[in-house]
Design a protein around this motif. Structure first.
Motif, PDB file in Angstrom:
ATOM      1  N   ARG A 217      77.455 -92.973  -0.145  1.00  9.60           N
ATOM      2  CA  ARG A 217      76.234 -93.246   0.627  1.00  9.60           C
ATOM      3  C   ARG A 217      76.552 -93.465   2.101  1.00  9.60           C
ATOM      4  O   ARG A 217      77.683 -93.789   2.471  1.00  9.60           O
TER       5      ARG A 217
ATOM      6  N   GLY B  57      70.819-102.046   8.322  1.00 14.53           N
ATOM      7  CA  GLY B  57      70.769-103.158   7.370  1.00 14.53           C
ATOM      8  C   GLY B  57      72.178-103.446   6.889  1.00 14.53           C
ATOM      9  O   GLY B  57      72.511-103.233   5.727  1.00 14.53           O
ATOM     10  N   GLU B  58      73.019-103.919   7.821  1.00 16.86           N
ATOM     11  CA  GLU B  58      74.438-104.082   7.492  1.00 16.86           C
ATOM     12  C   GLU B  58      74.768-105.561   7.286  1.00 16.86           C
ATOM     13  O   GLU B  58      74.387-106.414   8.102  1.00 16.86           O
ATOM     14  N   HIS B  59      75.488-105.820   6.196  1.00 17.12           N
ATOM     15  CA  HIS B  59      75.869-107.185   5.807  1.00 17.12           C
ATOM     16  C   HIS B  59      74.638-108.038   5.530  1.00 17.12           C
ATOM     17  O   HIS B  59      74.662-109.249   5.703  1.00 17.12           O
TER      18      HIS B  59
ATOM     19  N   ASP C 211      72.875-107.274   2.462  1.00 19.33           N
ATOM     20  CA  ASP C 211      72.609-107.213   1.008  1.00 19.33           C
ATOM     21  C   ASP C 211      73.032-108.491   0.294  1.00 19.33           C
ATOM     22  O   ASP C 211      72.288-109.028  -0.530  1.00 19.33           O
ATOM     23  N   TYR C 212      74.213-109.045   0.634  1.00 20.04           N
ATOM     24  CA  TYR C 212      74.635-110.276  -0.053  1.00 20.04           C
ATOM     25  C   TYR C 212      73.917-111.507   0.504  1.00 20.04           C
ATOM     26  O   TYR C 212      74.150-112.621   0.042  1.00 20.04           O
TER      27      TYR C 212
ATOM     28  N   CYS D 172      81.198-107.923  -2.991  1.00 17.97           N
ATOM     29  CA  CYS D 172      80.222-107.082  -2.276  1.00 17.97           C
ATOM     30  C   CYS D 172      78.801-107.403  -2.694  1.00 17.97           C
ATOM     31  O   CYS D 172      78.558-108.057  -3.716  1.00 17.97           O
ATOM     32  N   GLY D 173      77.851-106.910  -1.908  1.00 13.99           N
ATOM     33  CA  GLY D 173      76.447-106.969  -2.292  1.00 13.99           C
ATOM     34  C   GLY D 173      76.131-105.810  -3.236  1.00 13.99           C
ATOM     35  O   GLY D 173      77.040-105.157  -3.758  1.00 13.99           O
ATOM     36  N   ILE D 174      74.836-105.525  -3.402  1.00 13.14           N
ATOM     37  CA  ILE D 174      74.421-104.544  -4.405  1.00 13.14           C
ATOM     38  C   ILE D 174      74.151-103.151  -3.814  1.00 13.14           C
ATOM     39  O   ILE D 174      73.985-102.178  -4.543  1.00 13.14           O
ATOM     40  N   MET D 175      74.131-103.066  -2.464  1.00  7.02           N
ATOM     41  CA  MET D 175      73.662-101.820  -1.829  1.00  7.02           C
ATOM     42  C   MET D 175      74.342-100.558  -2.356  1.00  7.02           C
ATOM     43  O   MET D 175      73.664 -99.596  -2.737  1.00  7.02           O
ATOM     44  N   ASP D 176      75.670-100.540  -2.342  1.00  7.41           N
ATOM     45  CA  ASP D 176      76.393 -99.285  -2.580  1.00  7.41           C
ATOM     46  C   ASP D 176      76.167 -98.750  -3.994  1.00  7.41           C
ATOM     47  O   ASP D 176      75.883 -97.571  -4.202  1.00  7.41           O
TER      48      ASP D 176
ATOM     49  N   LEU E 146      88.132-103.659   2.276  1.00  8.15           N
ATOM     50  CA  LEU E 146      87.274-104.858   2.275  1.00  8.15           C
ATOM     51  C   LEU E 146      87.801-105.961   1.362  1.00  8.15           C
ATOM     52  O   LEU E 146      87.187-107.008   1.247  1.00  8.15           O
TER      53      LEU E 146
ATOM     54  N   TYR F 194      85.942-109.737   4.904  1.00  2.00           N
ATOM     55  CA  TYR F 194      84.635-109.572   4.256  1.00  2.00           C
ATOM     56  C   TYR F 194      84.236-110.834   3.486  1.00  2.00           C
ATOM     57  O   TYR F 194      83.137-111.369   3.703  1.00  2.00           O
TER      58      TYR F 194
ATOM     59  N   GLY G 257      78.383 -99.229   7.031  1.00  4.83           N
ATOM     60  CA  GLY G 257      79.224 -99.798   5.982  1.00  4.83           C
ATOM     61  C   GLY G 257      79.824-101.123   6.408  1.00  4.83           C
ATOM     62  O   GLY G 257      79.388-101.745   7.383  1.00  4.83           O
ATOM     63  N   GLY G 258      80.847-101.536   5.689  1.00  2.12           N
ATOM     64  CA  GLY G 258      81.426-102.867   5.896  1.00  2.12           C
ATOM     65  C   GLY G 258      82.075-103.068   7.258  1.00  2.12           C
ATOM     66  O   GLY G 258      82.152-104.174   7.769  1.00  2.12           O
TER      67      GLY G 258
END
Ligand code: GAF
Length: 379
Positions: free
Chosen positions: A38, A43-45, A47-48, A183-187, A232, A237, A346-347
């Protein structure tokens, strides 16, 4: 240099060839599945922090080709580490259901993690080959695409209930427990639920997603790889995530999603400068993402581009996850007529930039980036 990447059929053919070389004849019941990487538009960082993200699935994919075996043995070969020298792992599935421990090589942890969190245990033994066009460590979710492809592979042999959001959550768990990235759920979410021709506005609290059409032929999304590899699972992270949780706790909120800038200013004297800046990025980025999705729906690309630049500057100055190469790529892209906006995606700590531009400006943009920098690849 502009790169072309292998399509799904070429990746499947490559994996099948390797399967034949490693395991001999193709087995009956052999399957081939794939899952996309993806690019996150904005909307970076967030999601968590239970905020919003706006990624889109890419035509860059990870493929898994293989077959079930009668025993408890798992053998997996990957072509992703070095296409000329396939790497192989072999282990037995514990018959008593005890956990599969992470270890070396690190790529095998994605395989073990997905088996561990598969929602319809026990998983049967299998043989498989992995090939991928998602660059490793490029910030385009090579790991999530591997997790989701492997999960999809397991579904072919031992179906679960088919719930897609739960599948994404299981793959996220694999990343937490076996790859060591909180990580969050985005990916994983967009790799499972991404829709062709659309970005996905994901509410990472409710796990609801709204597709945002992206089919304007006058528009191009350019991804440029700084070729600075990011990882990461180091300390940066997890540290960002802890800083956000600390800020939310001082604010008395469940997450930064529930906080406003007014709330943050109200507790500024209780936060150290770094924690304040981290929280400010997240609160403002969540708001920017919602505005950006609206702008995209209206076709207001100039406004979207302005928000991309604000996002990049915030990631560079407040969240401190950019690097010199990413900043230079963004600066070079922004010098070209017809470019609406550009940002790291991304991260961070390396990886790629994403640039929104008018289709007619694609050649001049790539050329300009080539002249101004020397470390990139465009797709
Ligand atoms: C990485 C993580 F895996 C995502 O969950 C997300 O936090 C992203 O960095 C930053 O937005 O890709």
């Amino acid at each position: 240099m502009a790169s072309s990447f292998p399509n799904v059929s070429a990746l499947v053919a490559e994996a099948r060839r390797t399967y034949g070389q490693v395991f001999g004849e193709e087995a009956p019941g052999m399957v081939a599945v794939c899952a996309p990487g993806r690019v996150n538009l904005i909307g970076e960082h967030t999601d968590y922090n239970k905020g919003f993200v706006l990624p889109m699935a890419l035509p860059l994919v990870t493929v898994v080709v293989g077959s079930q075996t009668s025993g408890q043995d798992v053998t997996v070969v990957t072509l992703t580490e070095d296409a000329d020298k396939p790497q192989k792992i072999h282990f037995s599935l514990p018959s008593d259901g005890s956990p599969l421990s992470p270890g070396l090589p690190s790529w095998a942890n994605y395989v073990k993690g997905v088996i561990q969190h598969y929602r319809a245990p026990p998983v049967p033994g299998f043989r498989a080959v992995i090939s991928s066009s998602v660059p490793l460590g490029g910030g385009l979710s090579s790991s999530a695409s591997l997790e989701v492809a492997l999960y999809t592979f397991l579904q072919q042999h031992k179906p679960d209930d088919g719930d897609k959001v739960s599948k994404a959550v299981a793959c996220q768990q694999a990343e937490h427990t076996h790859a060591g990235v909180p990580c969050g759920i985005m990916d994983q979410f967009v790799s499972v639920l991404g829709k062709e021709g659309h970005a996905l506005l994901i509410d990472c609290r409710s796990l609801e997603a709204t597709p945002v059409p992206l089919q304007d032929p006058s528009l191009v999304i350019l991804i440029t790889n700084s070729n600075v590899k990011h990882a990461l699972n180091g300390s940066e992270y997890p540290m960002r995530r802890r800083q956000c949780e600390e800020a939310a706790s001082i604010l008395g909120k469940d997450s930064l999603r529930d906080a406003t800038m007014k709330d943050l200013e109200g507790v500024k004297d209780k936060l150290d400068d770094v924690t304040y800046r981290r929280a400010r990025h997240v609160i403002e980025e969540i708001e920017r993402t919602v505005r950006a999705a609206e702008a995209l729906k209206r076709g207001s690309y100039k406004e979207f581009g302005k928000l991309m630049i604000e996002s990049h500057n915030s990631l560079r100055d407040l969240y401190e996850v950019s690097c010199r190469e990413l900043d230079e790529l963004v600066a070079a892209a922004m010098e070209v007529d017809g470019v609406f906006g550009s940002r790291m995606t991304g991260g961070g700590f390396g990886g790629c930039t994403v640039t929104l531009l008018e289709a007619h400006a694609i050649d001049s943009t790539i050329l300009h980036i080539q002249v101004k920098t020397h470390f990139y690849t465009c797709a």
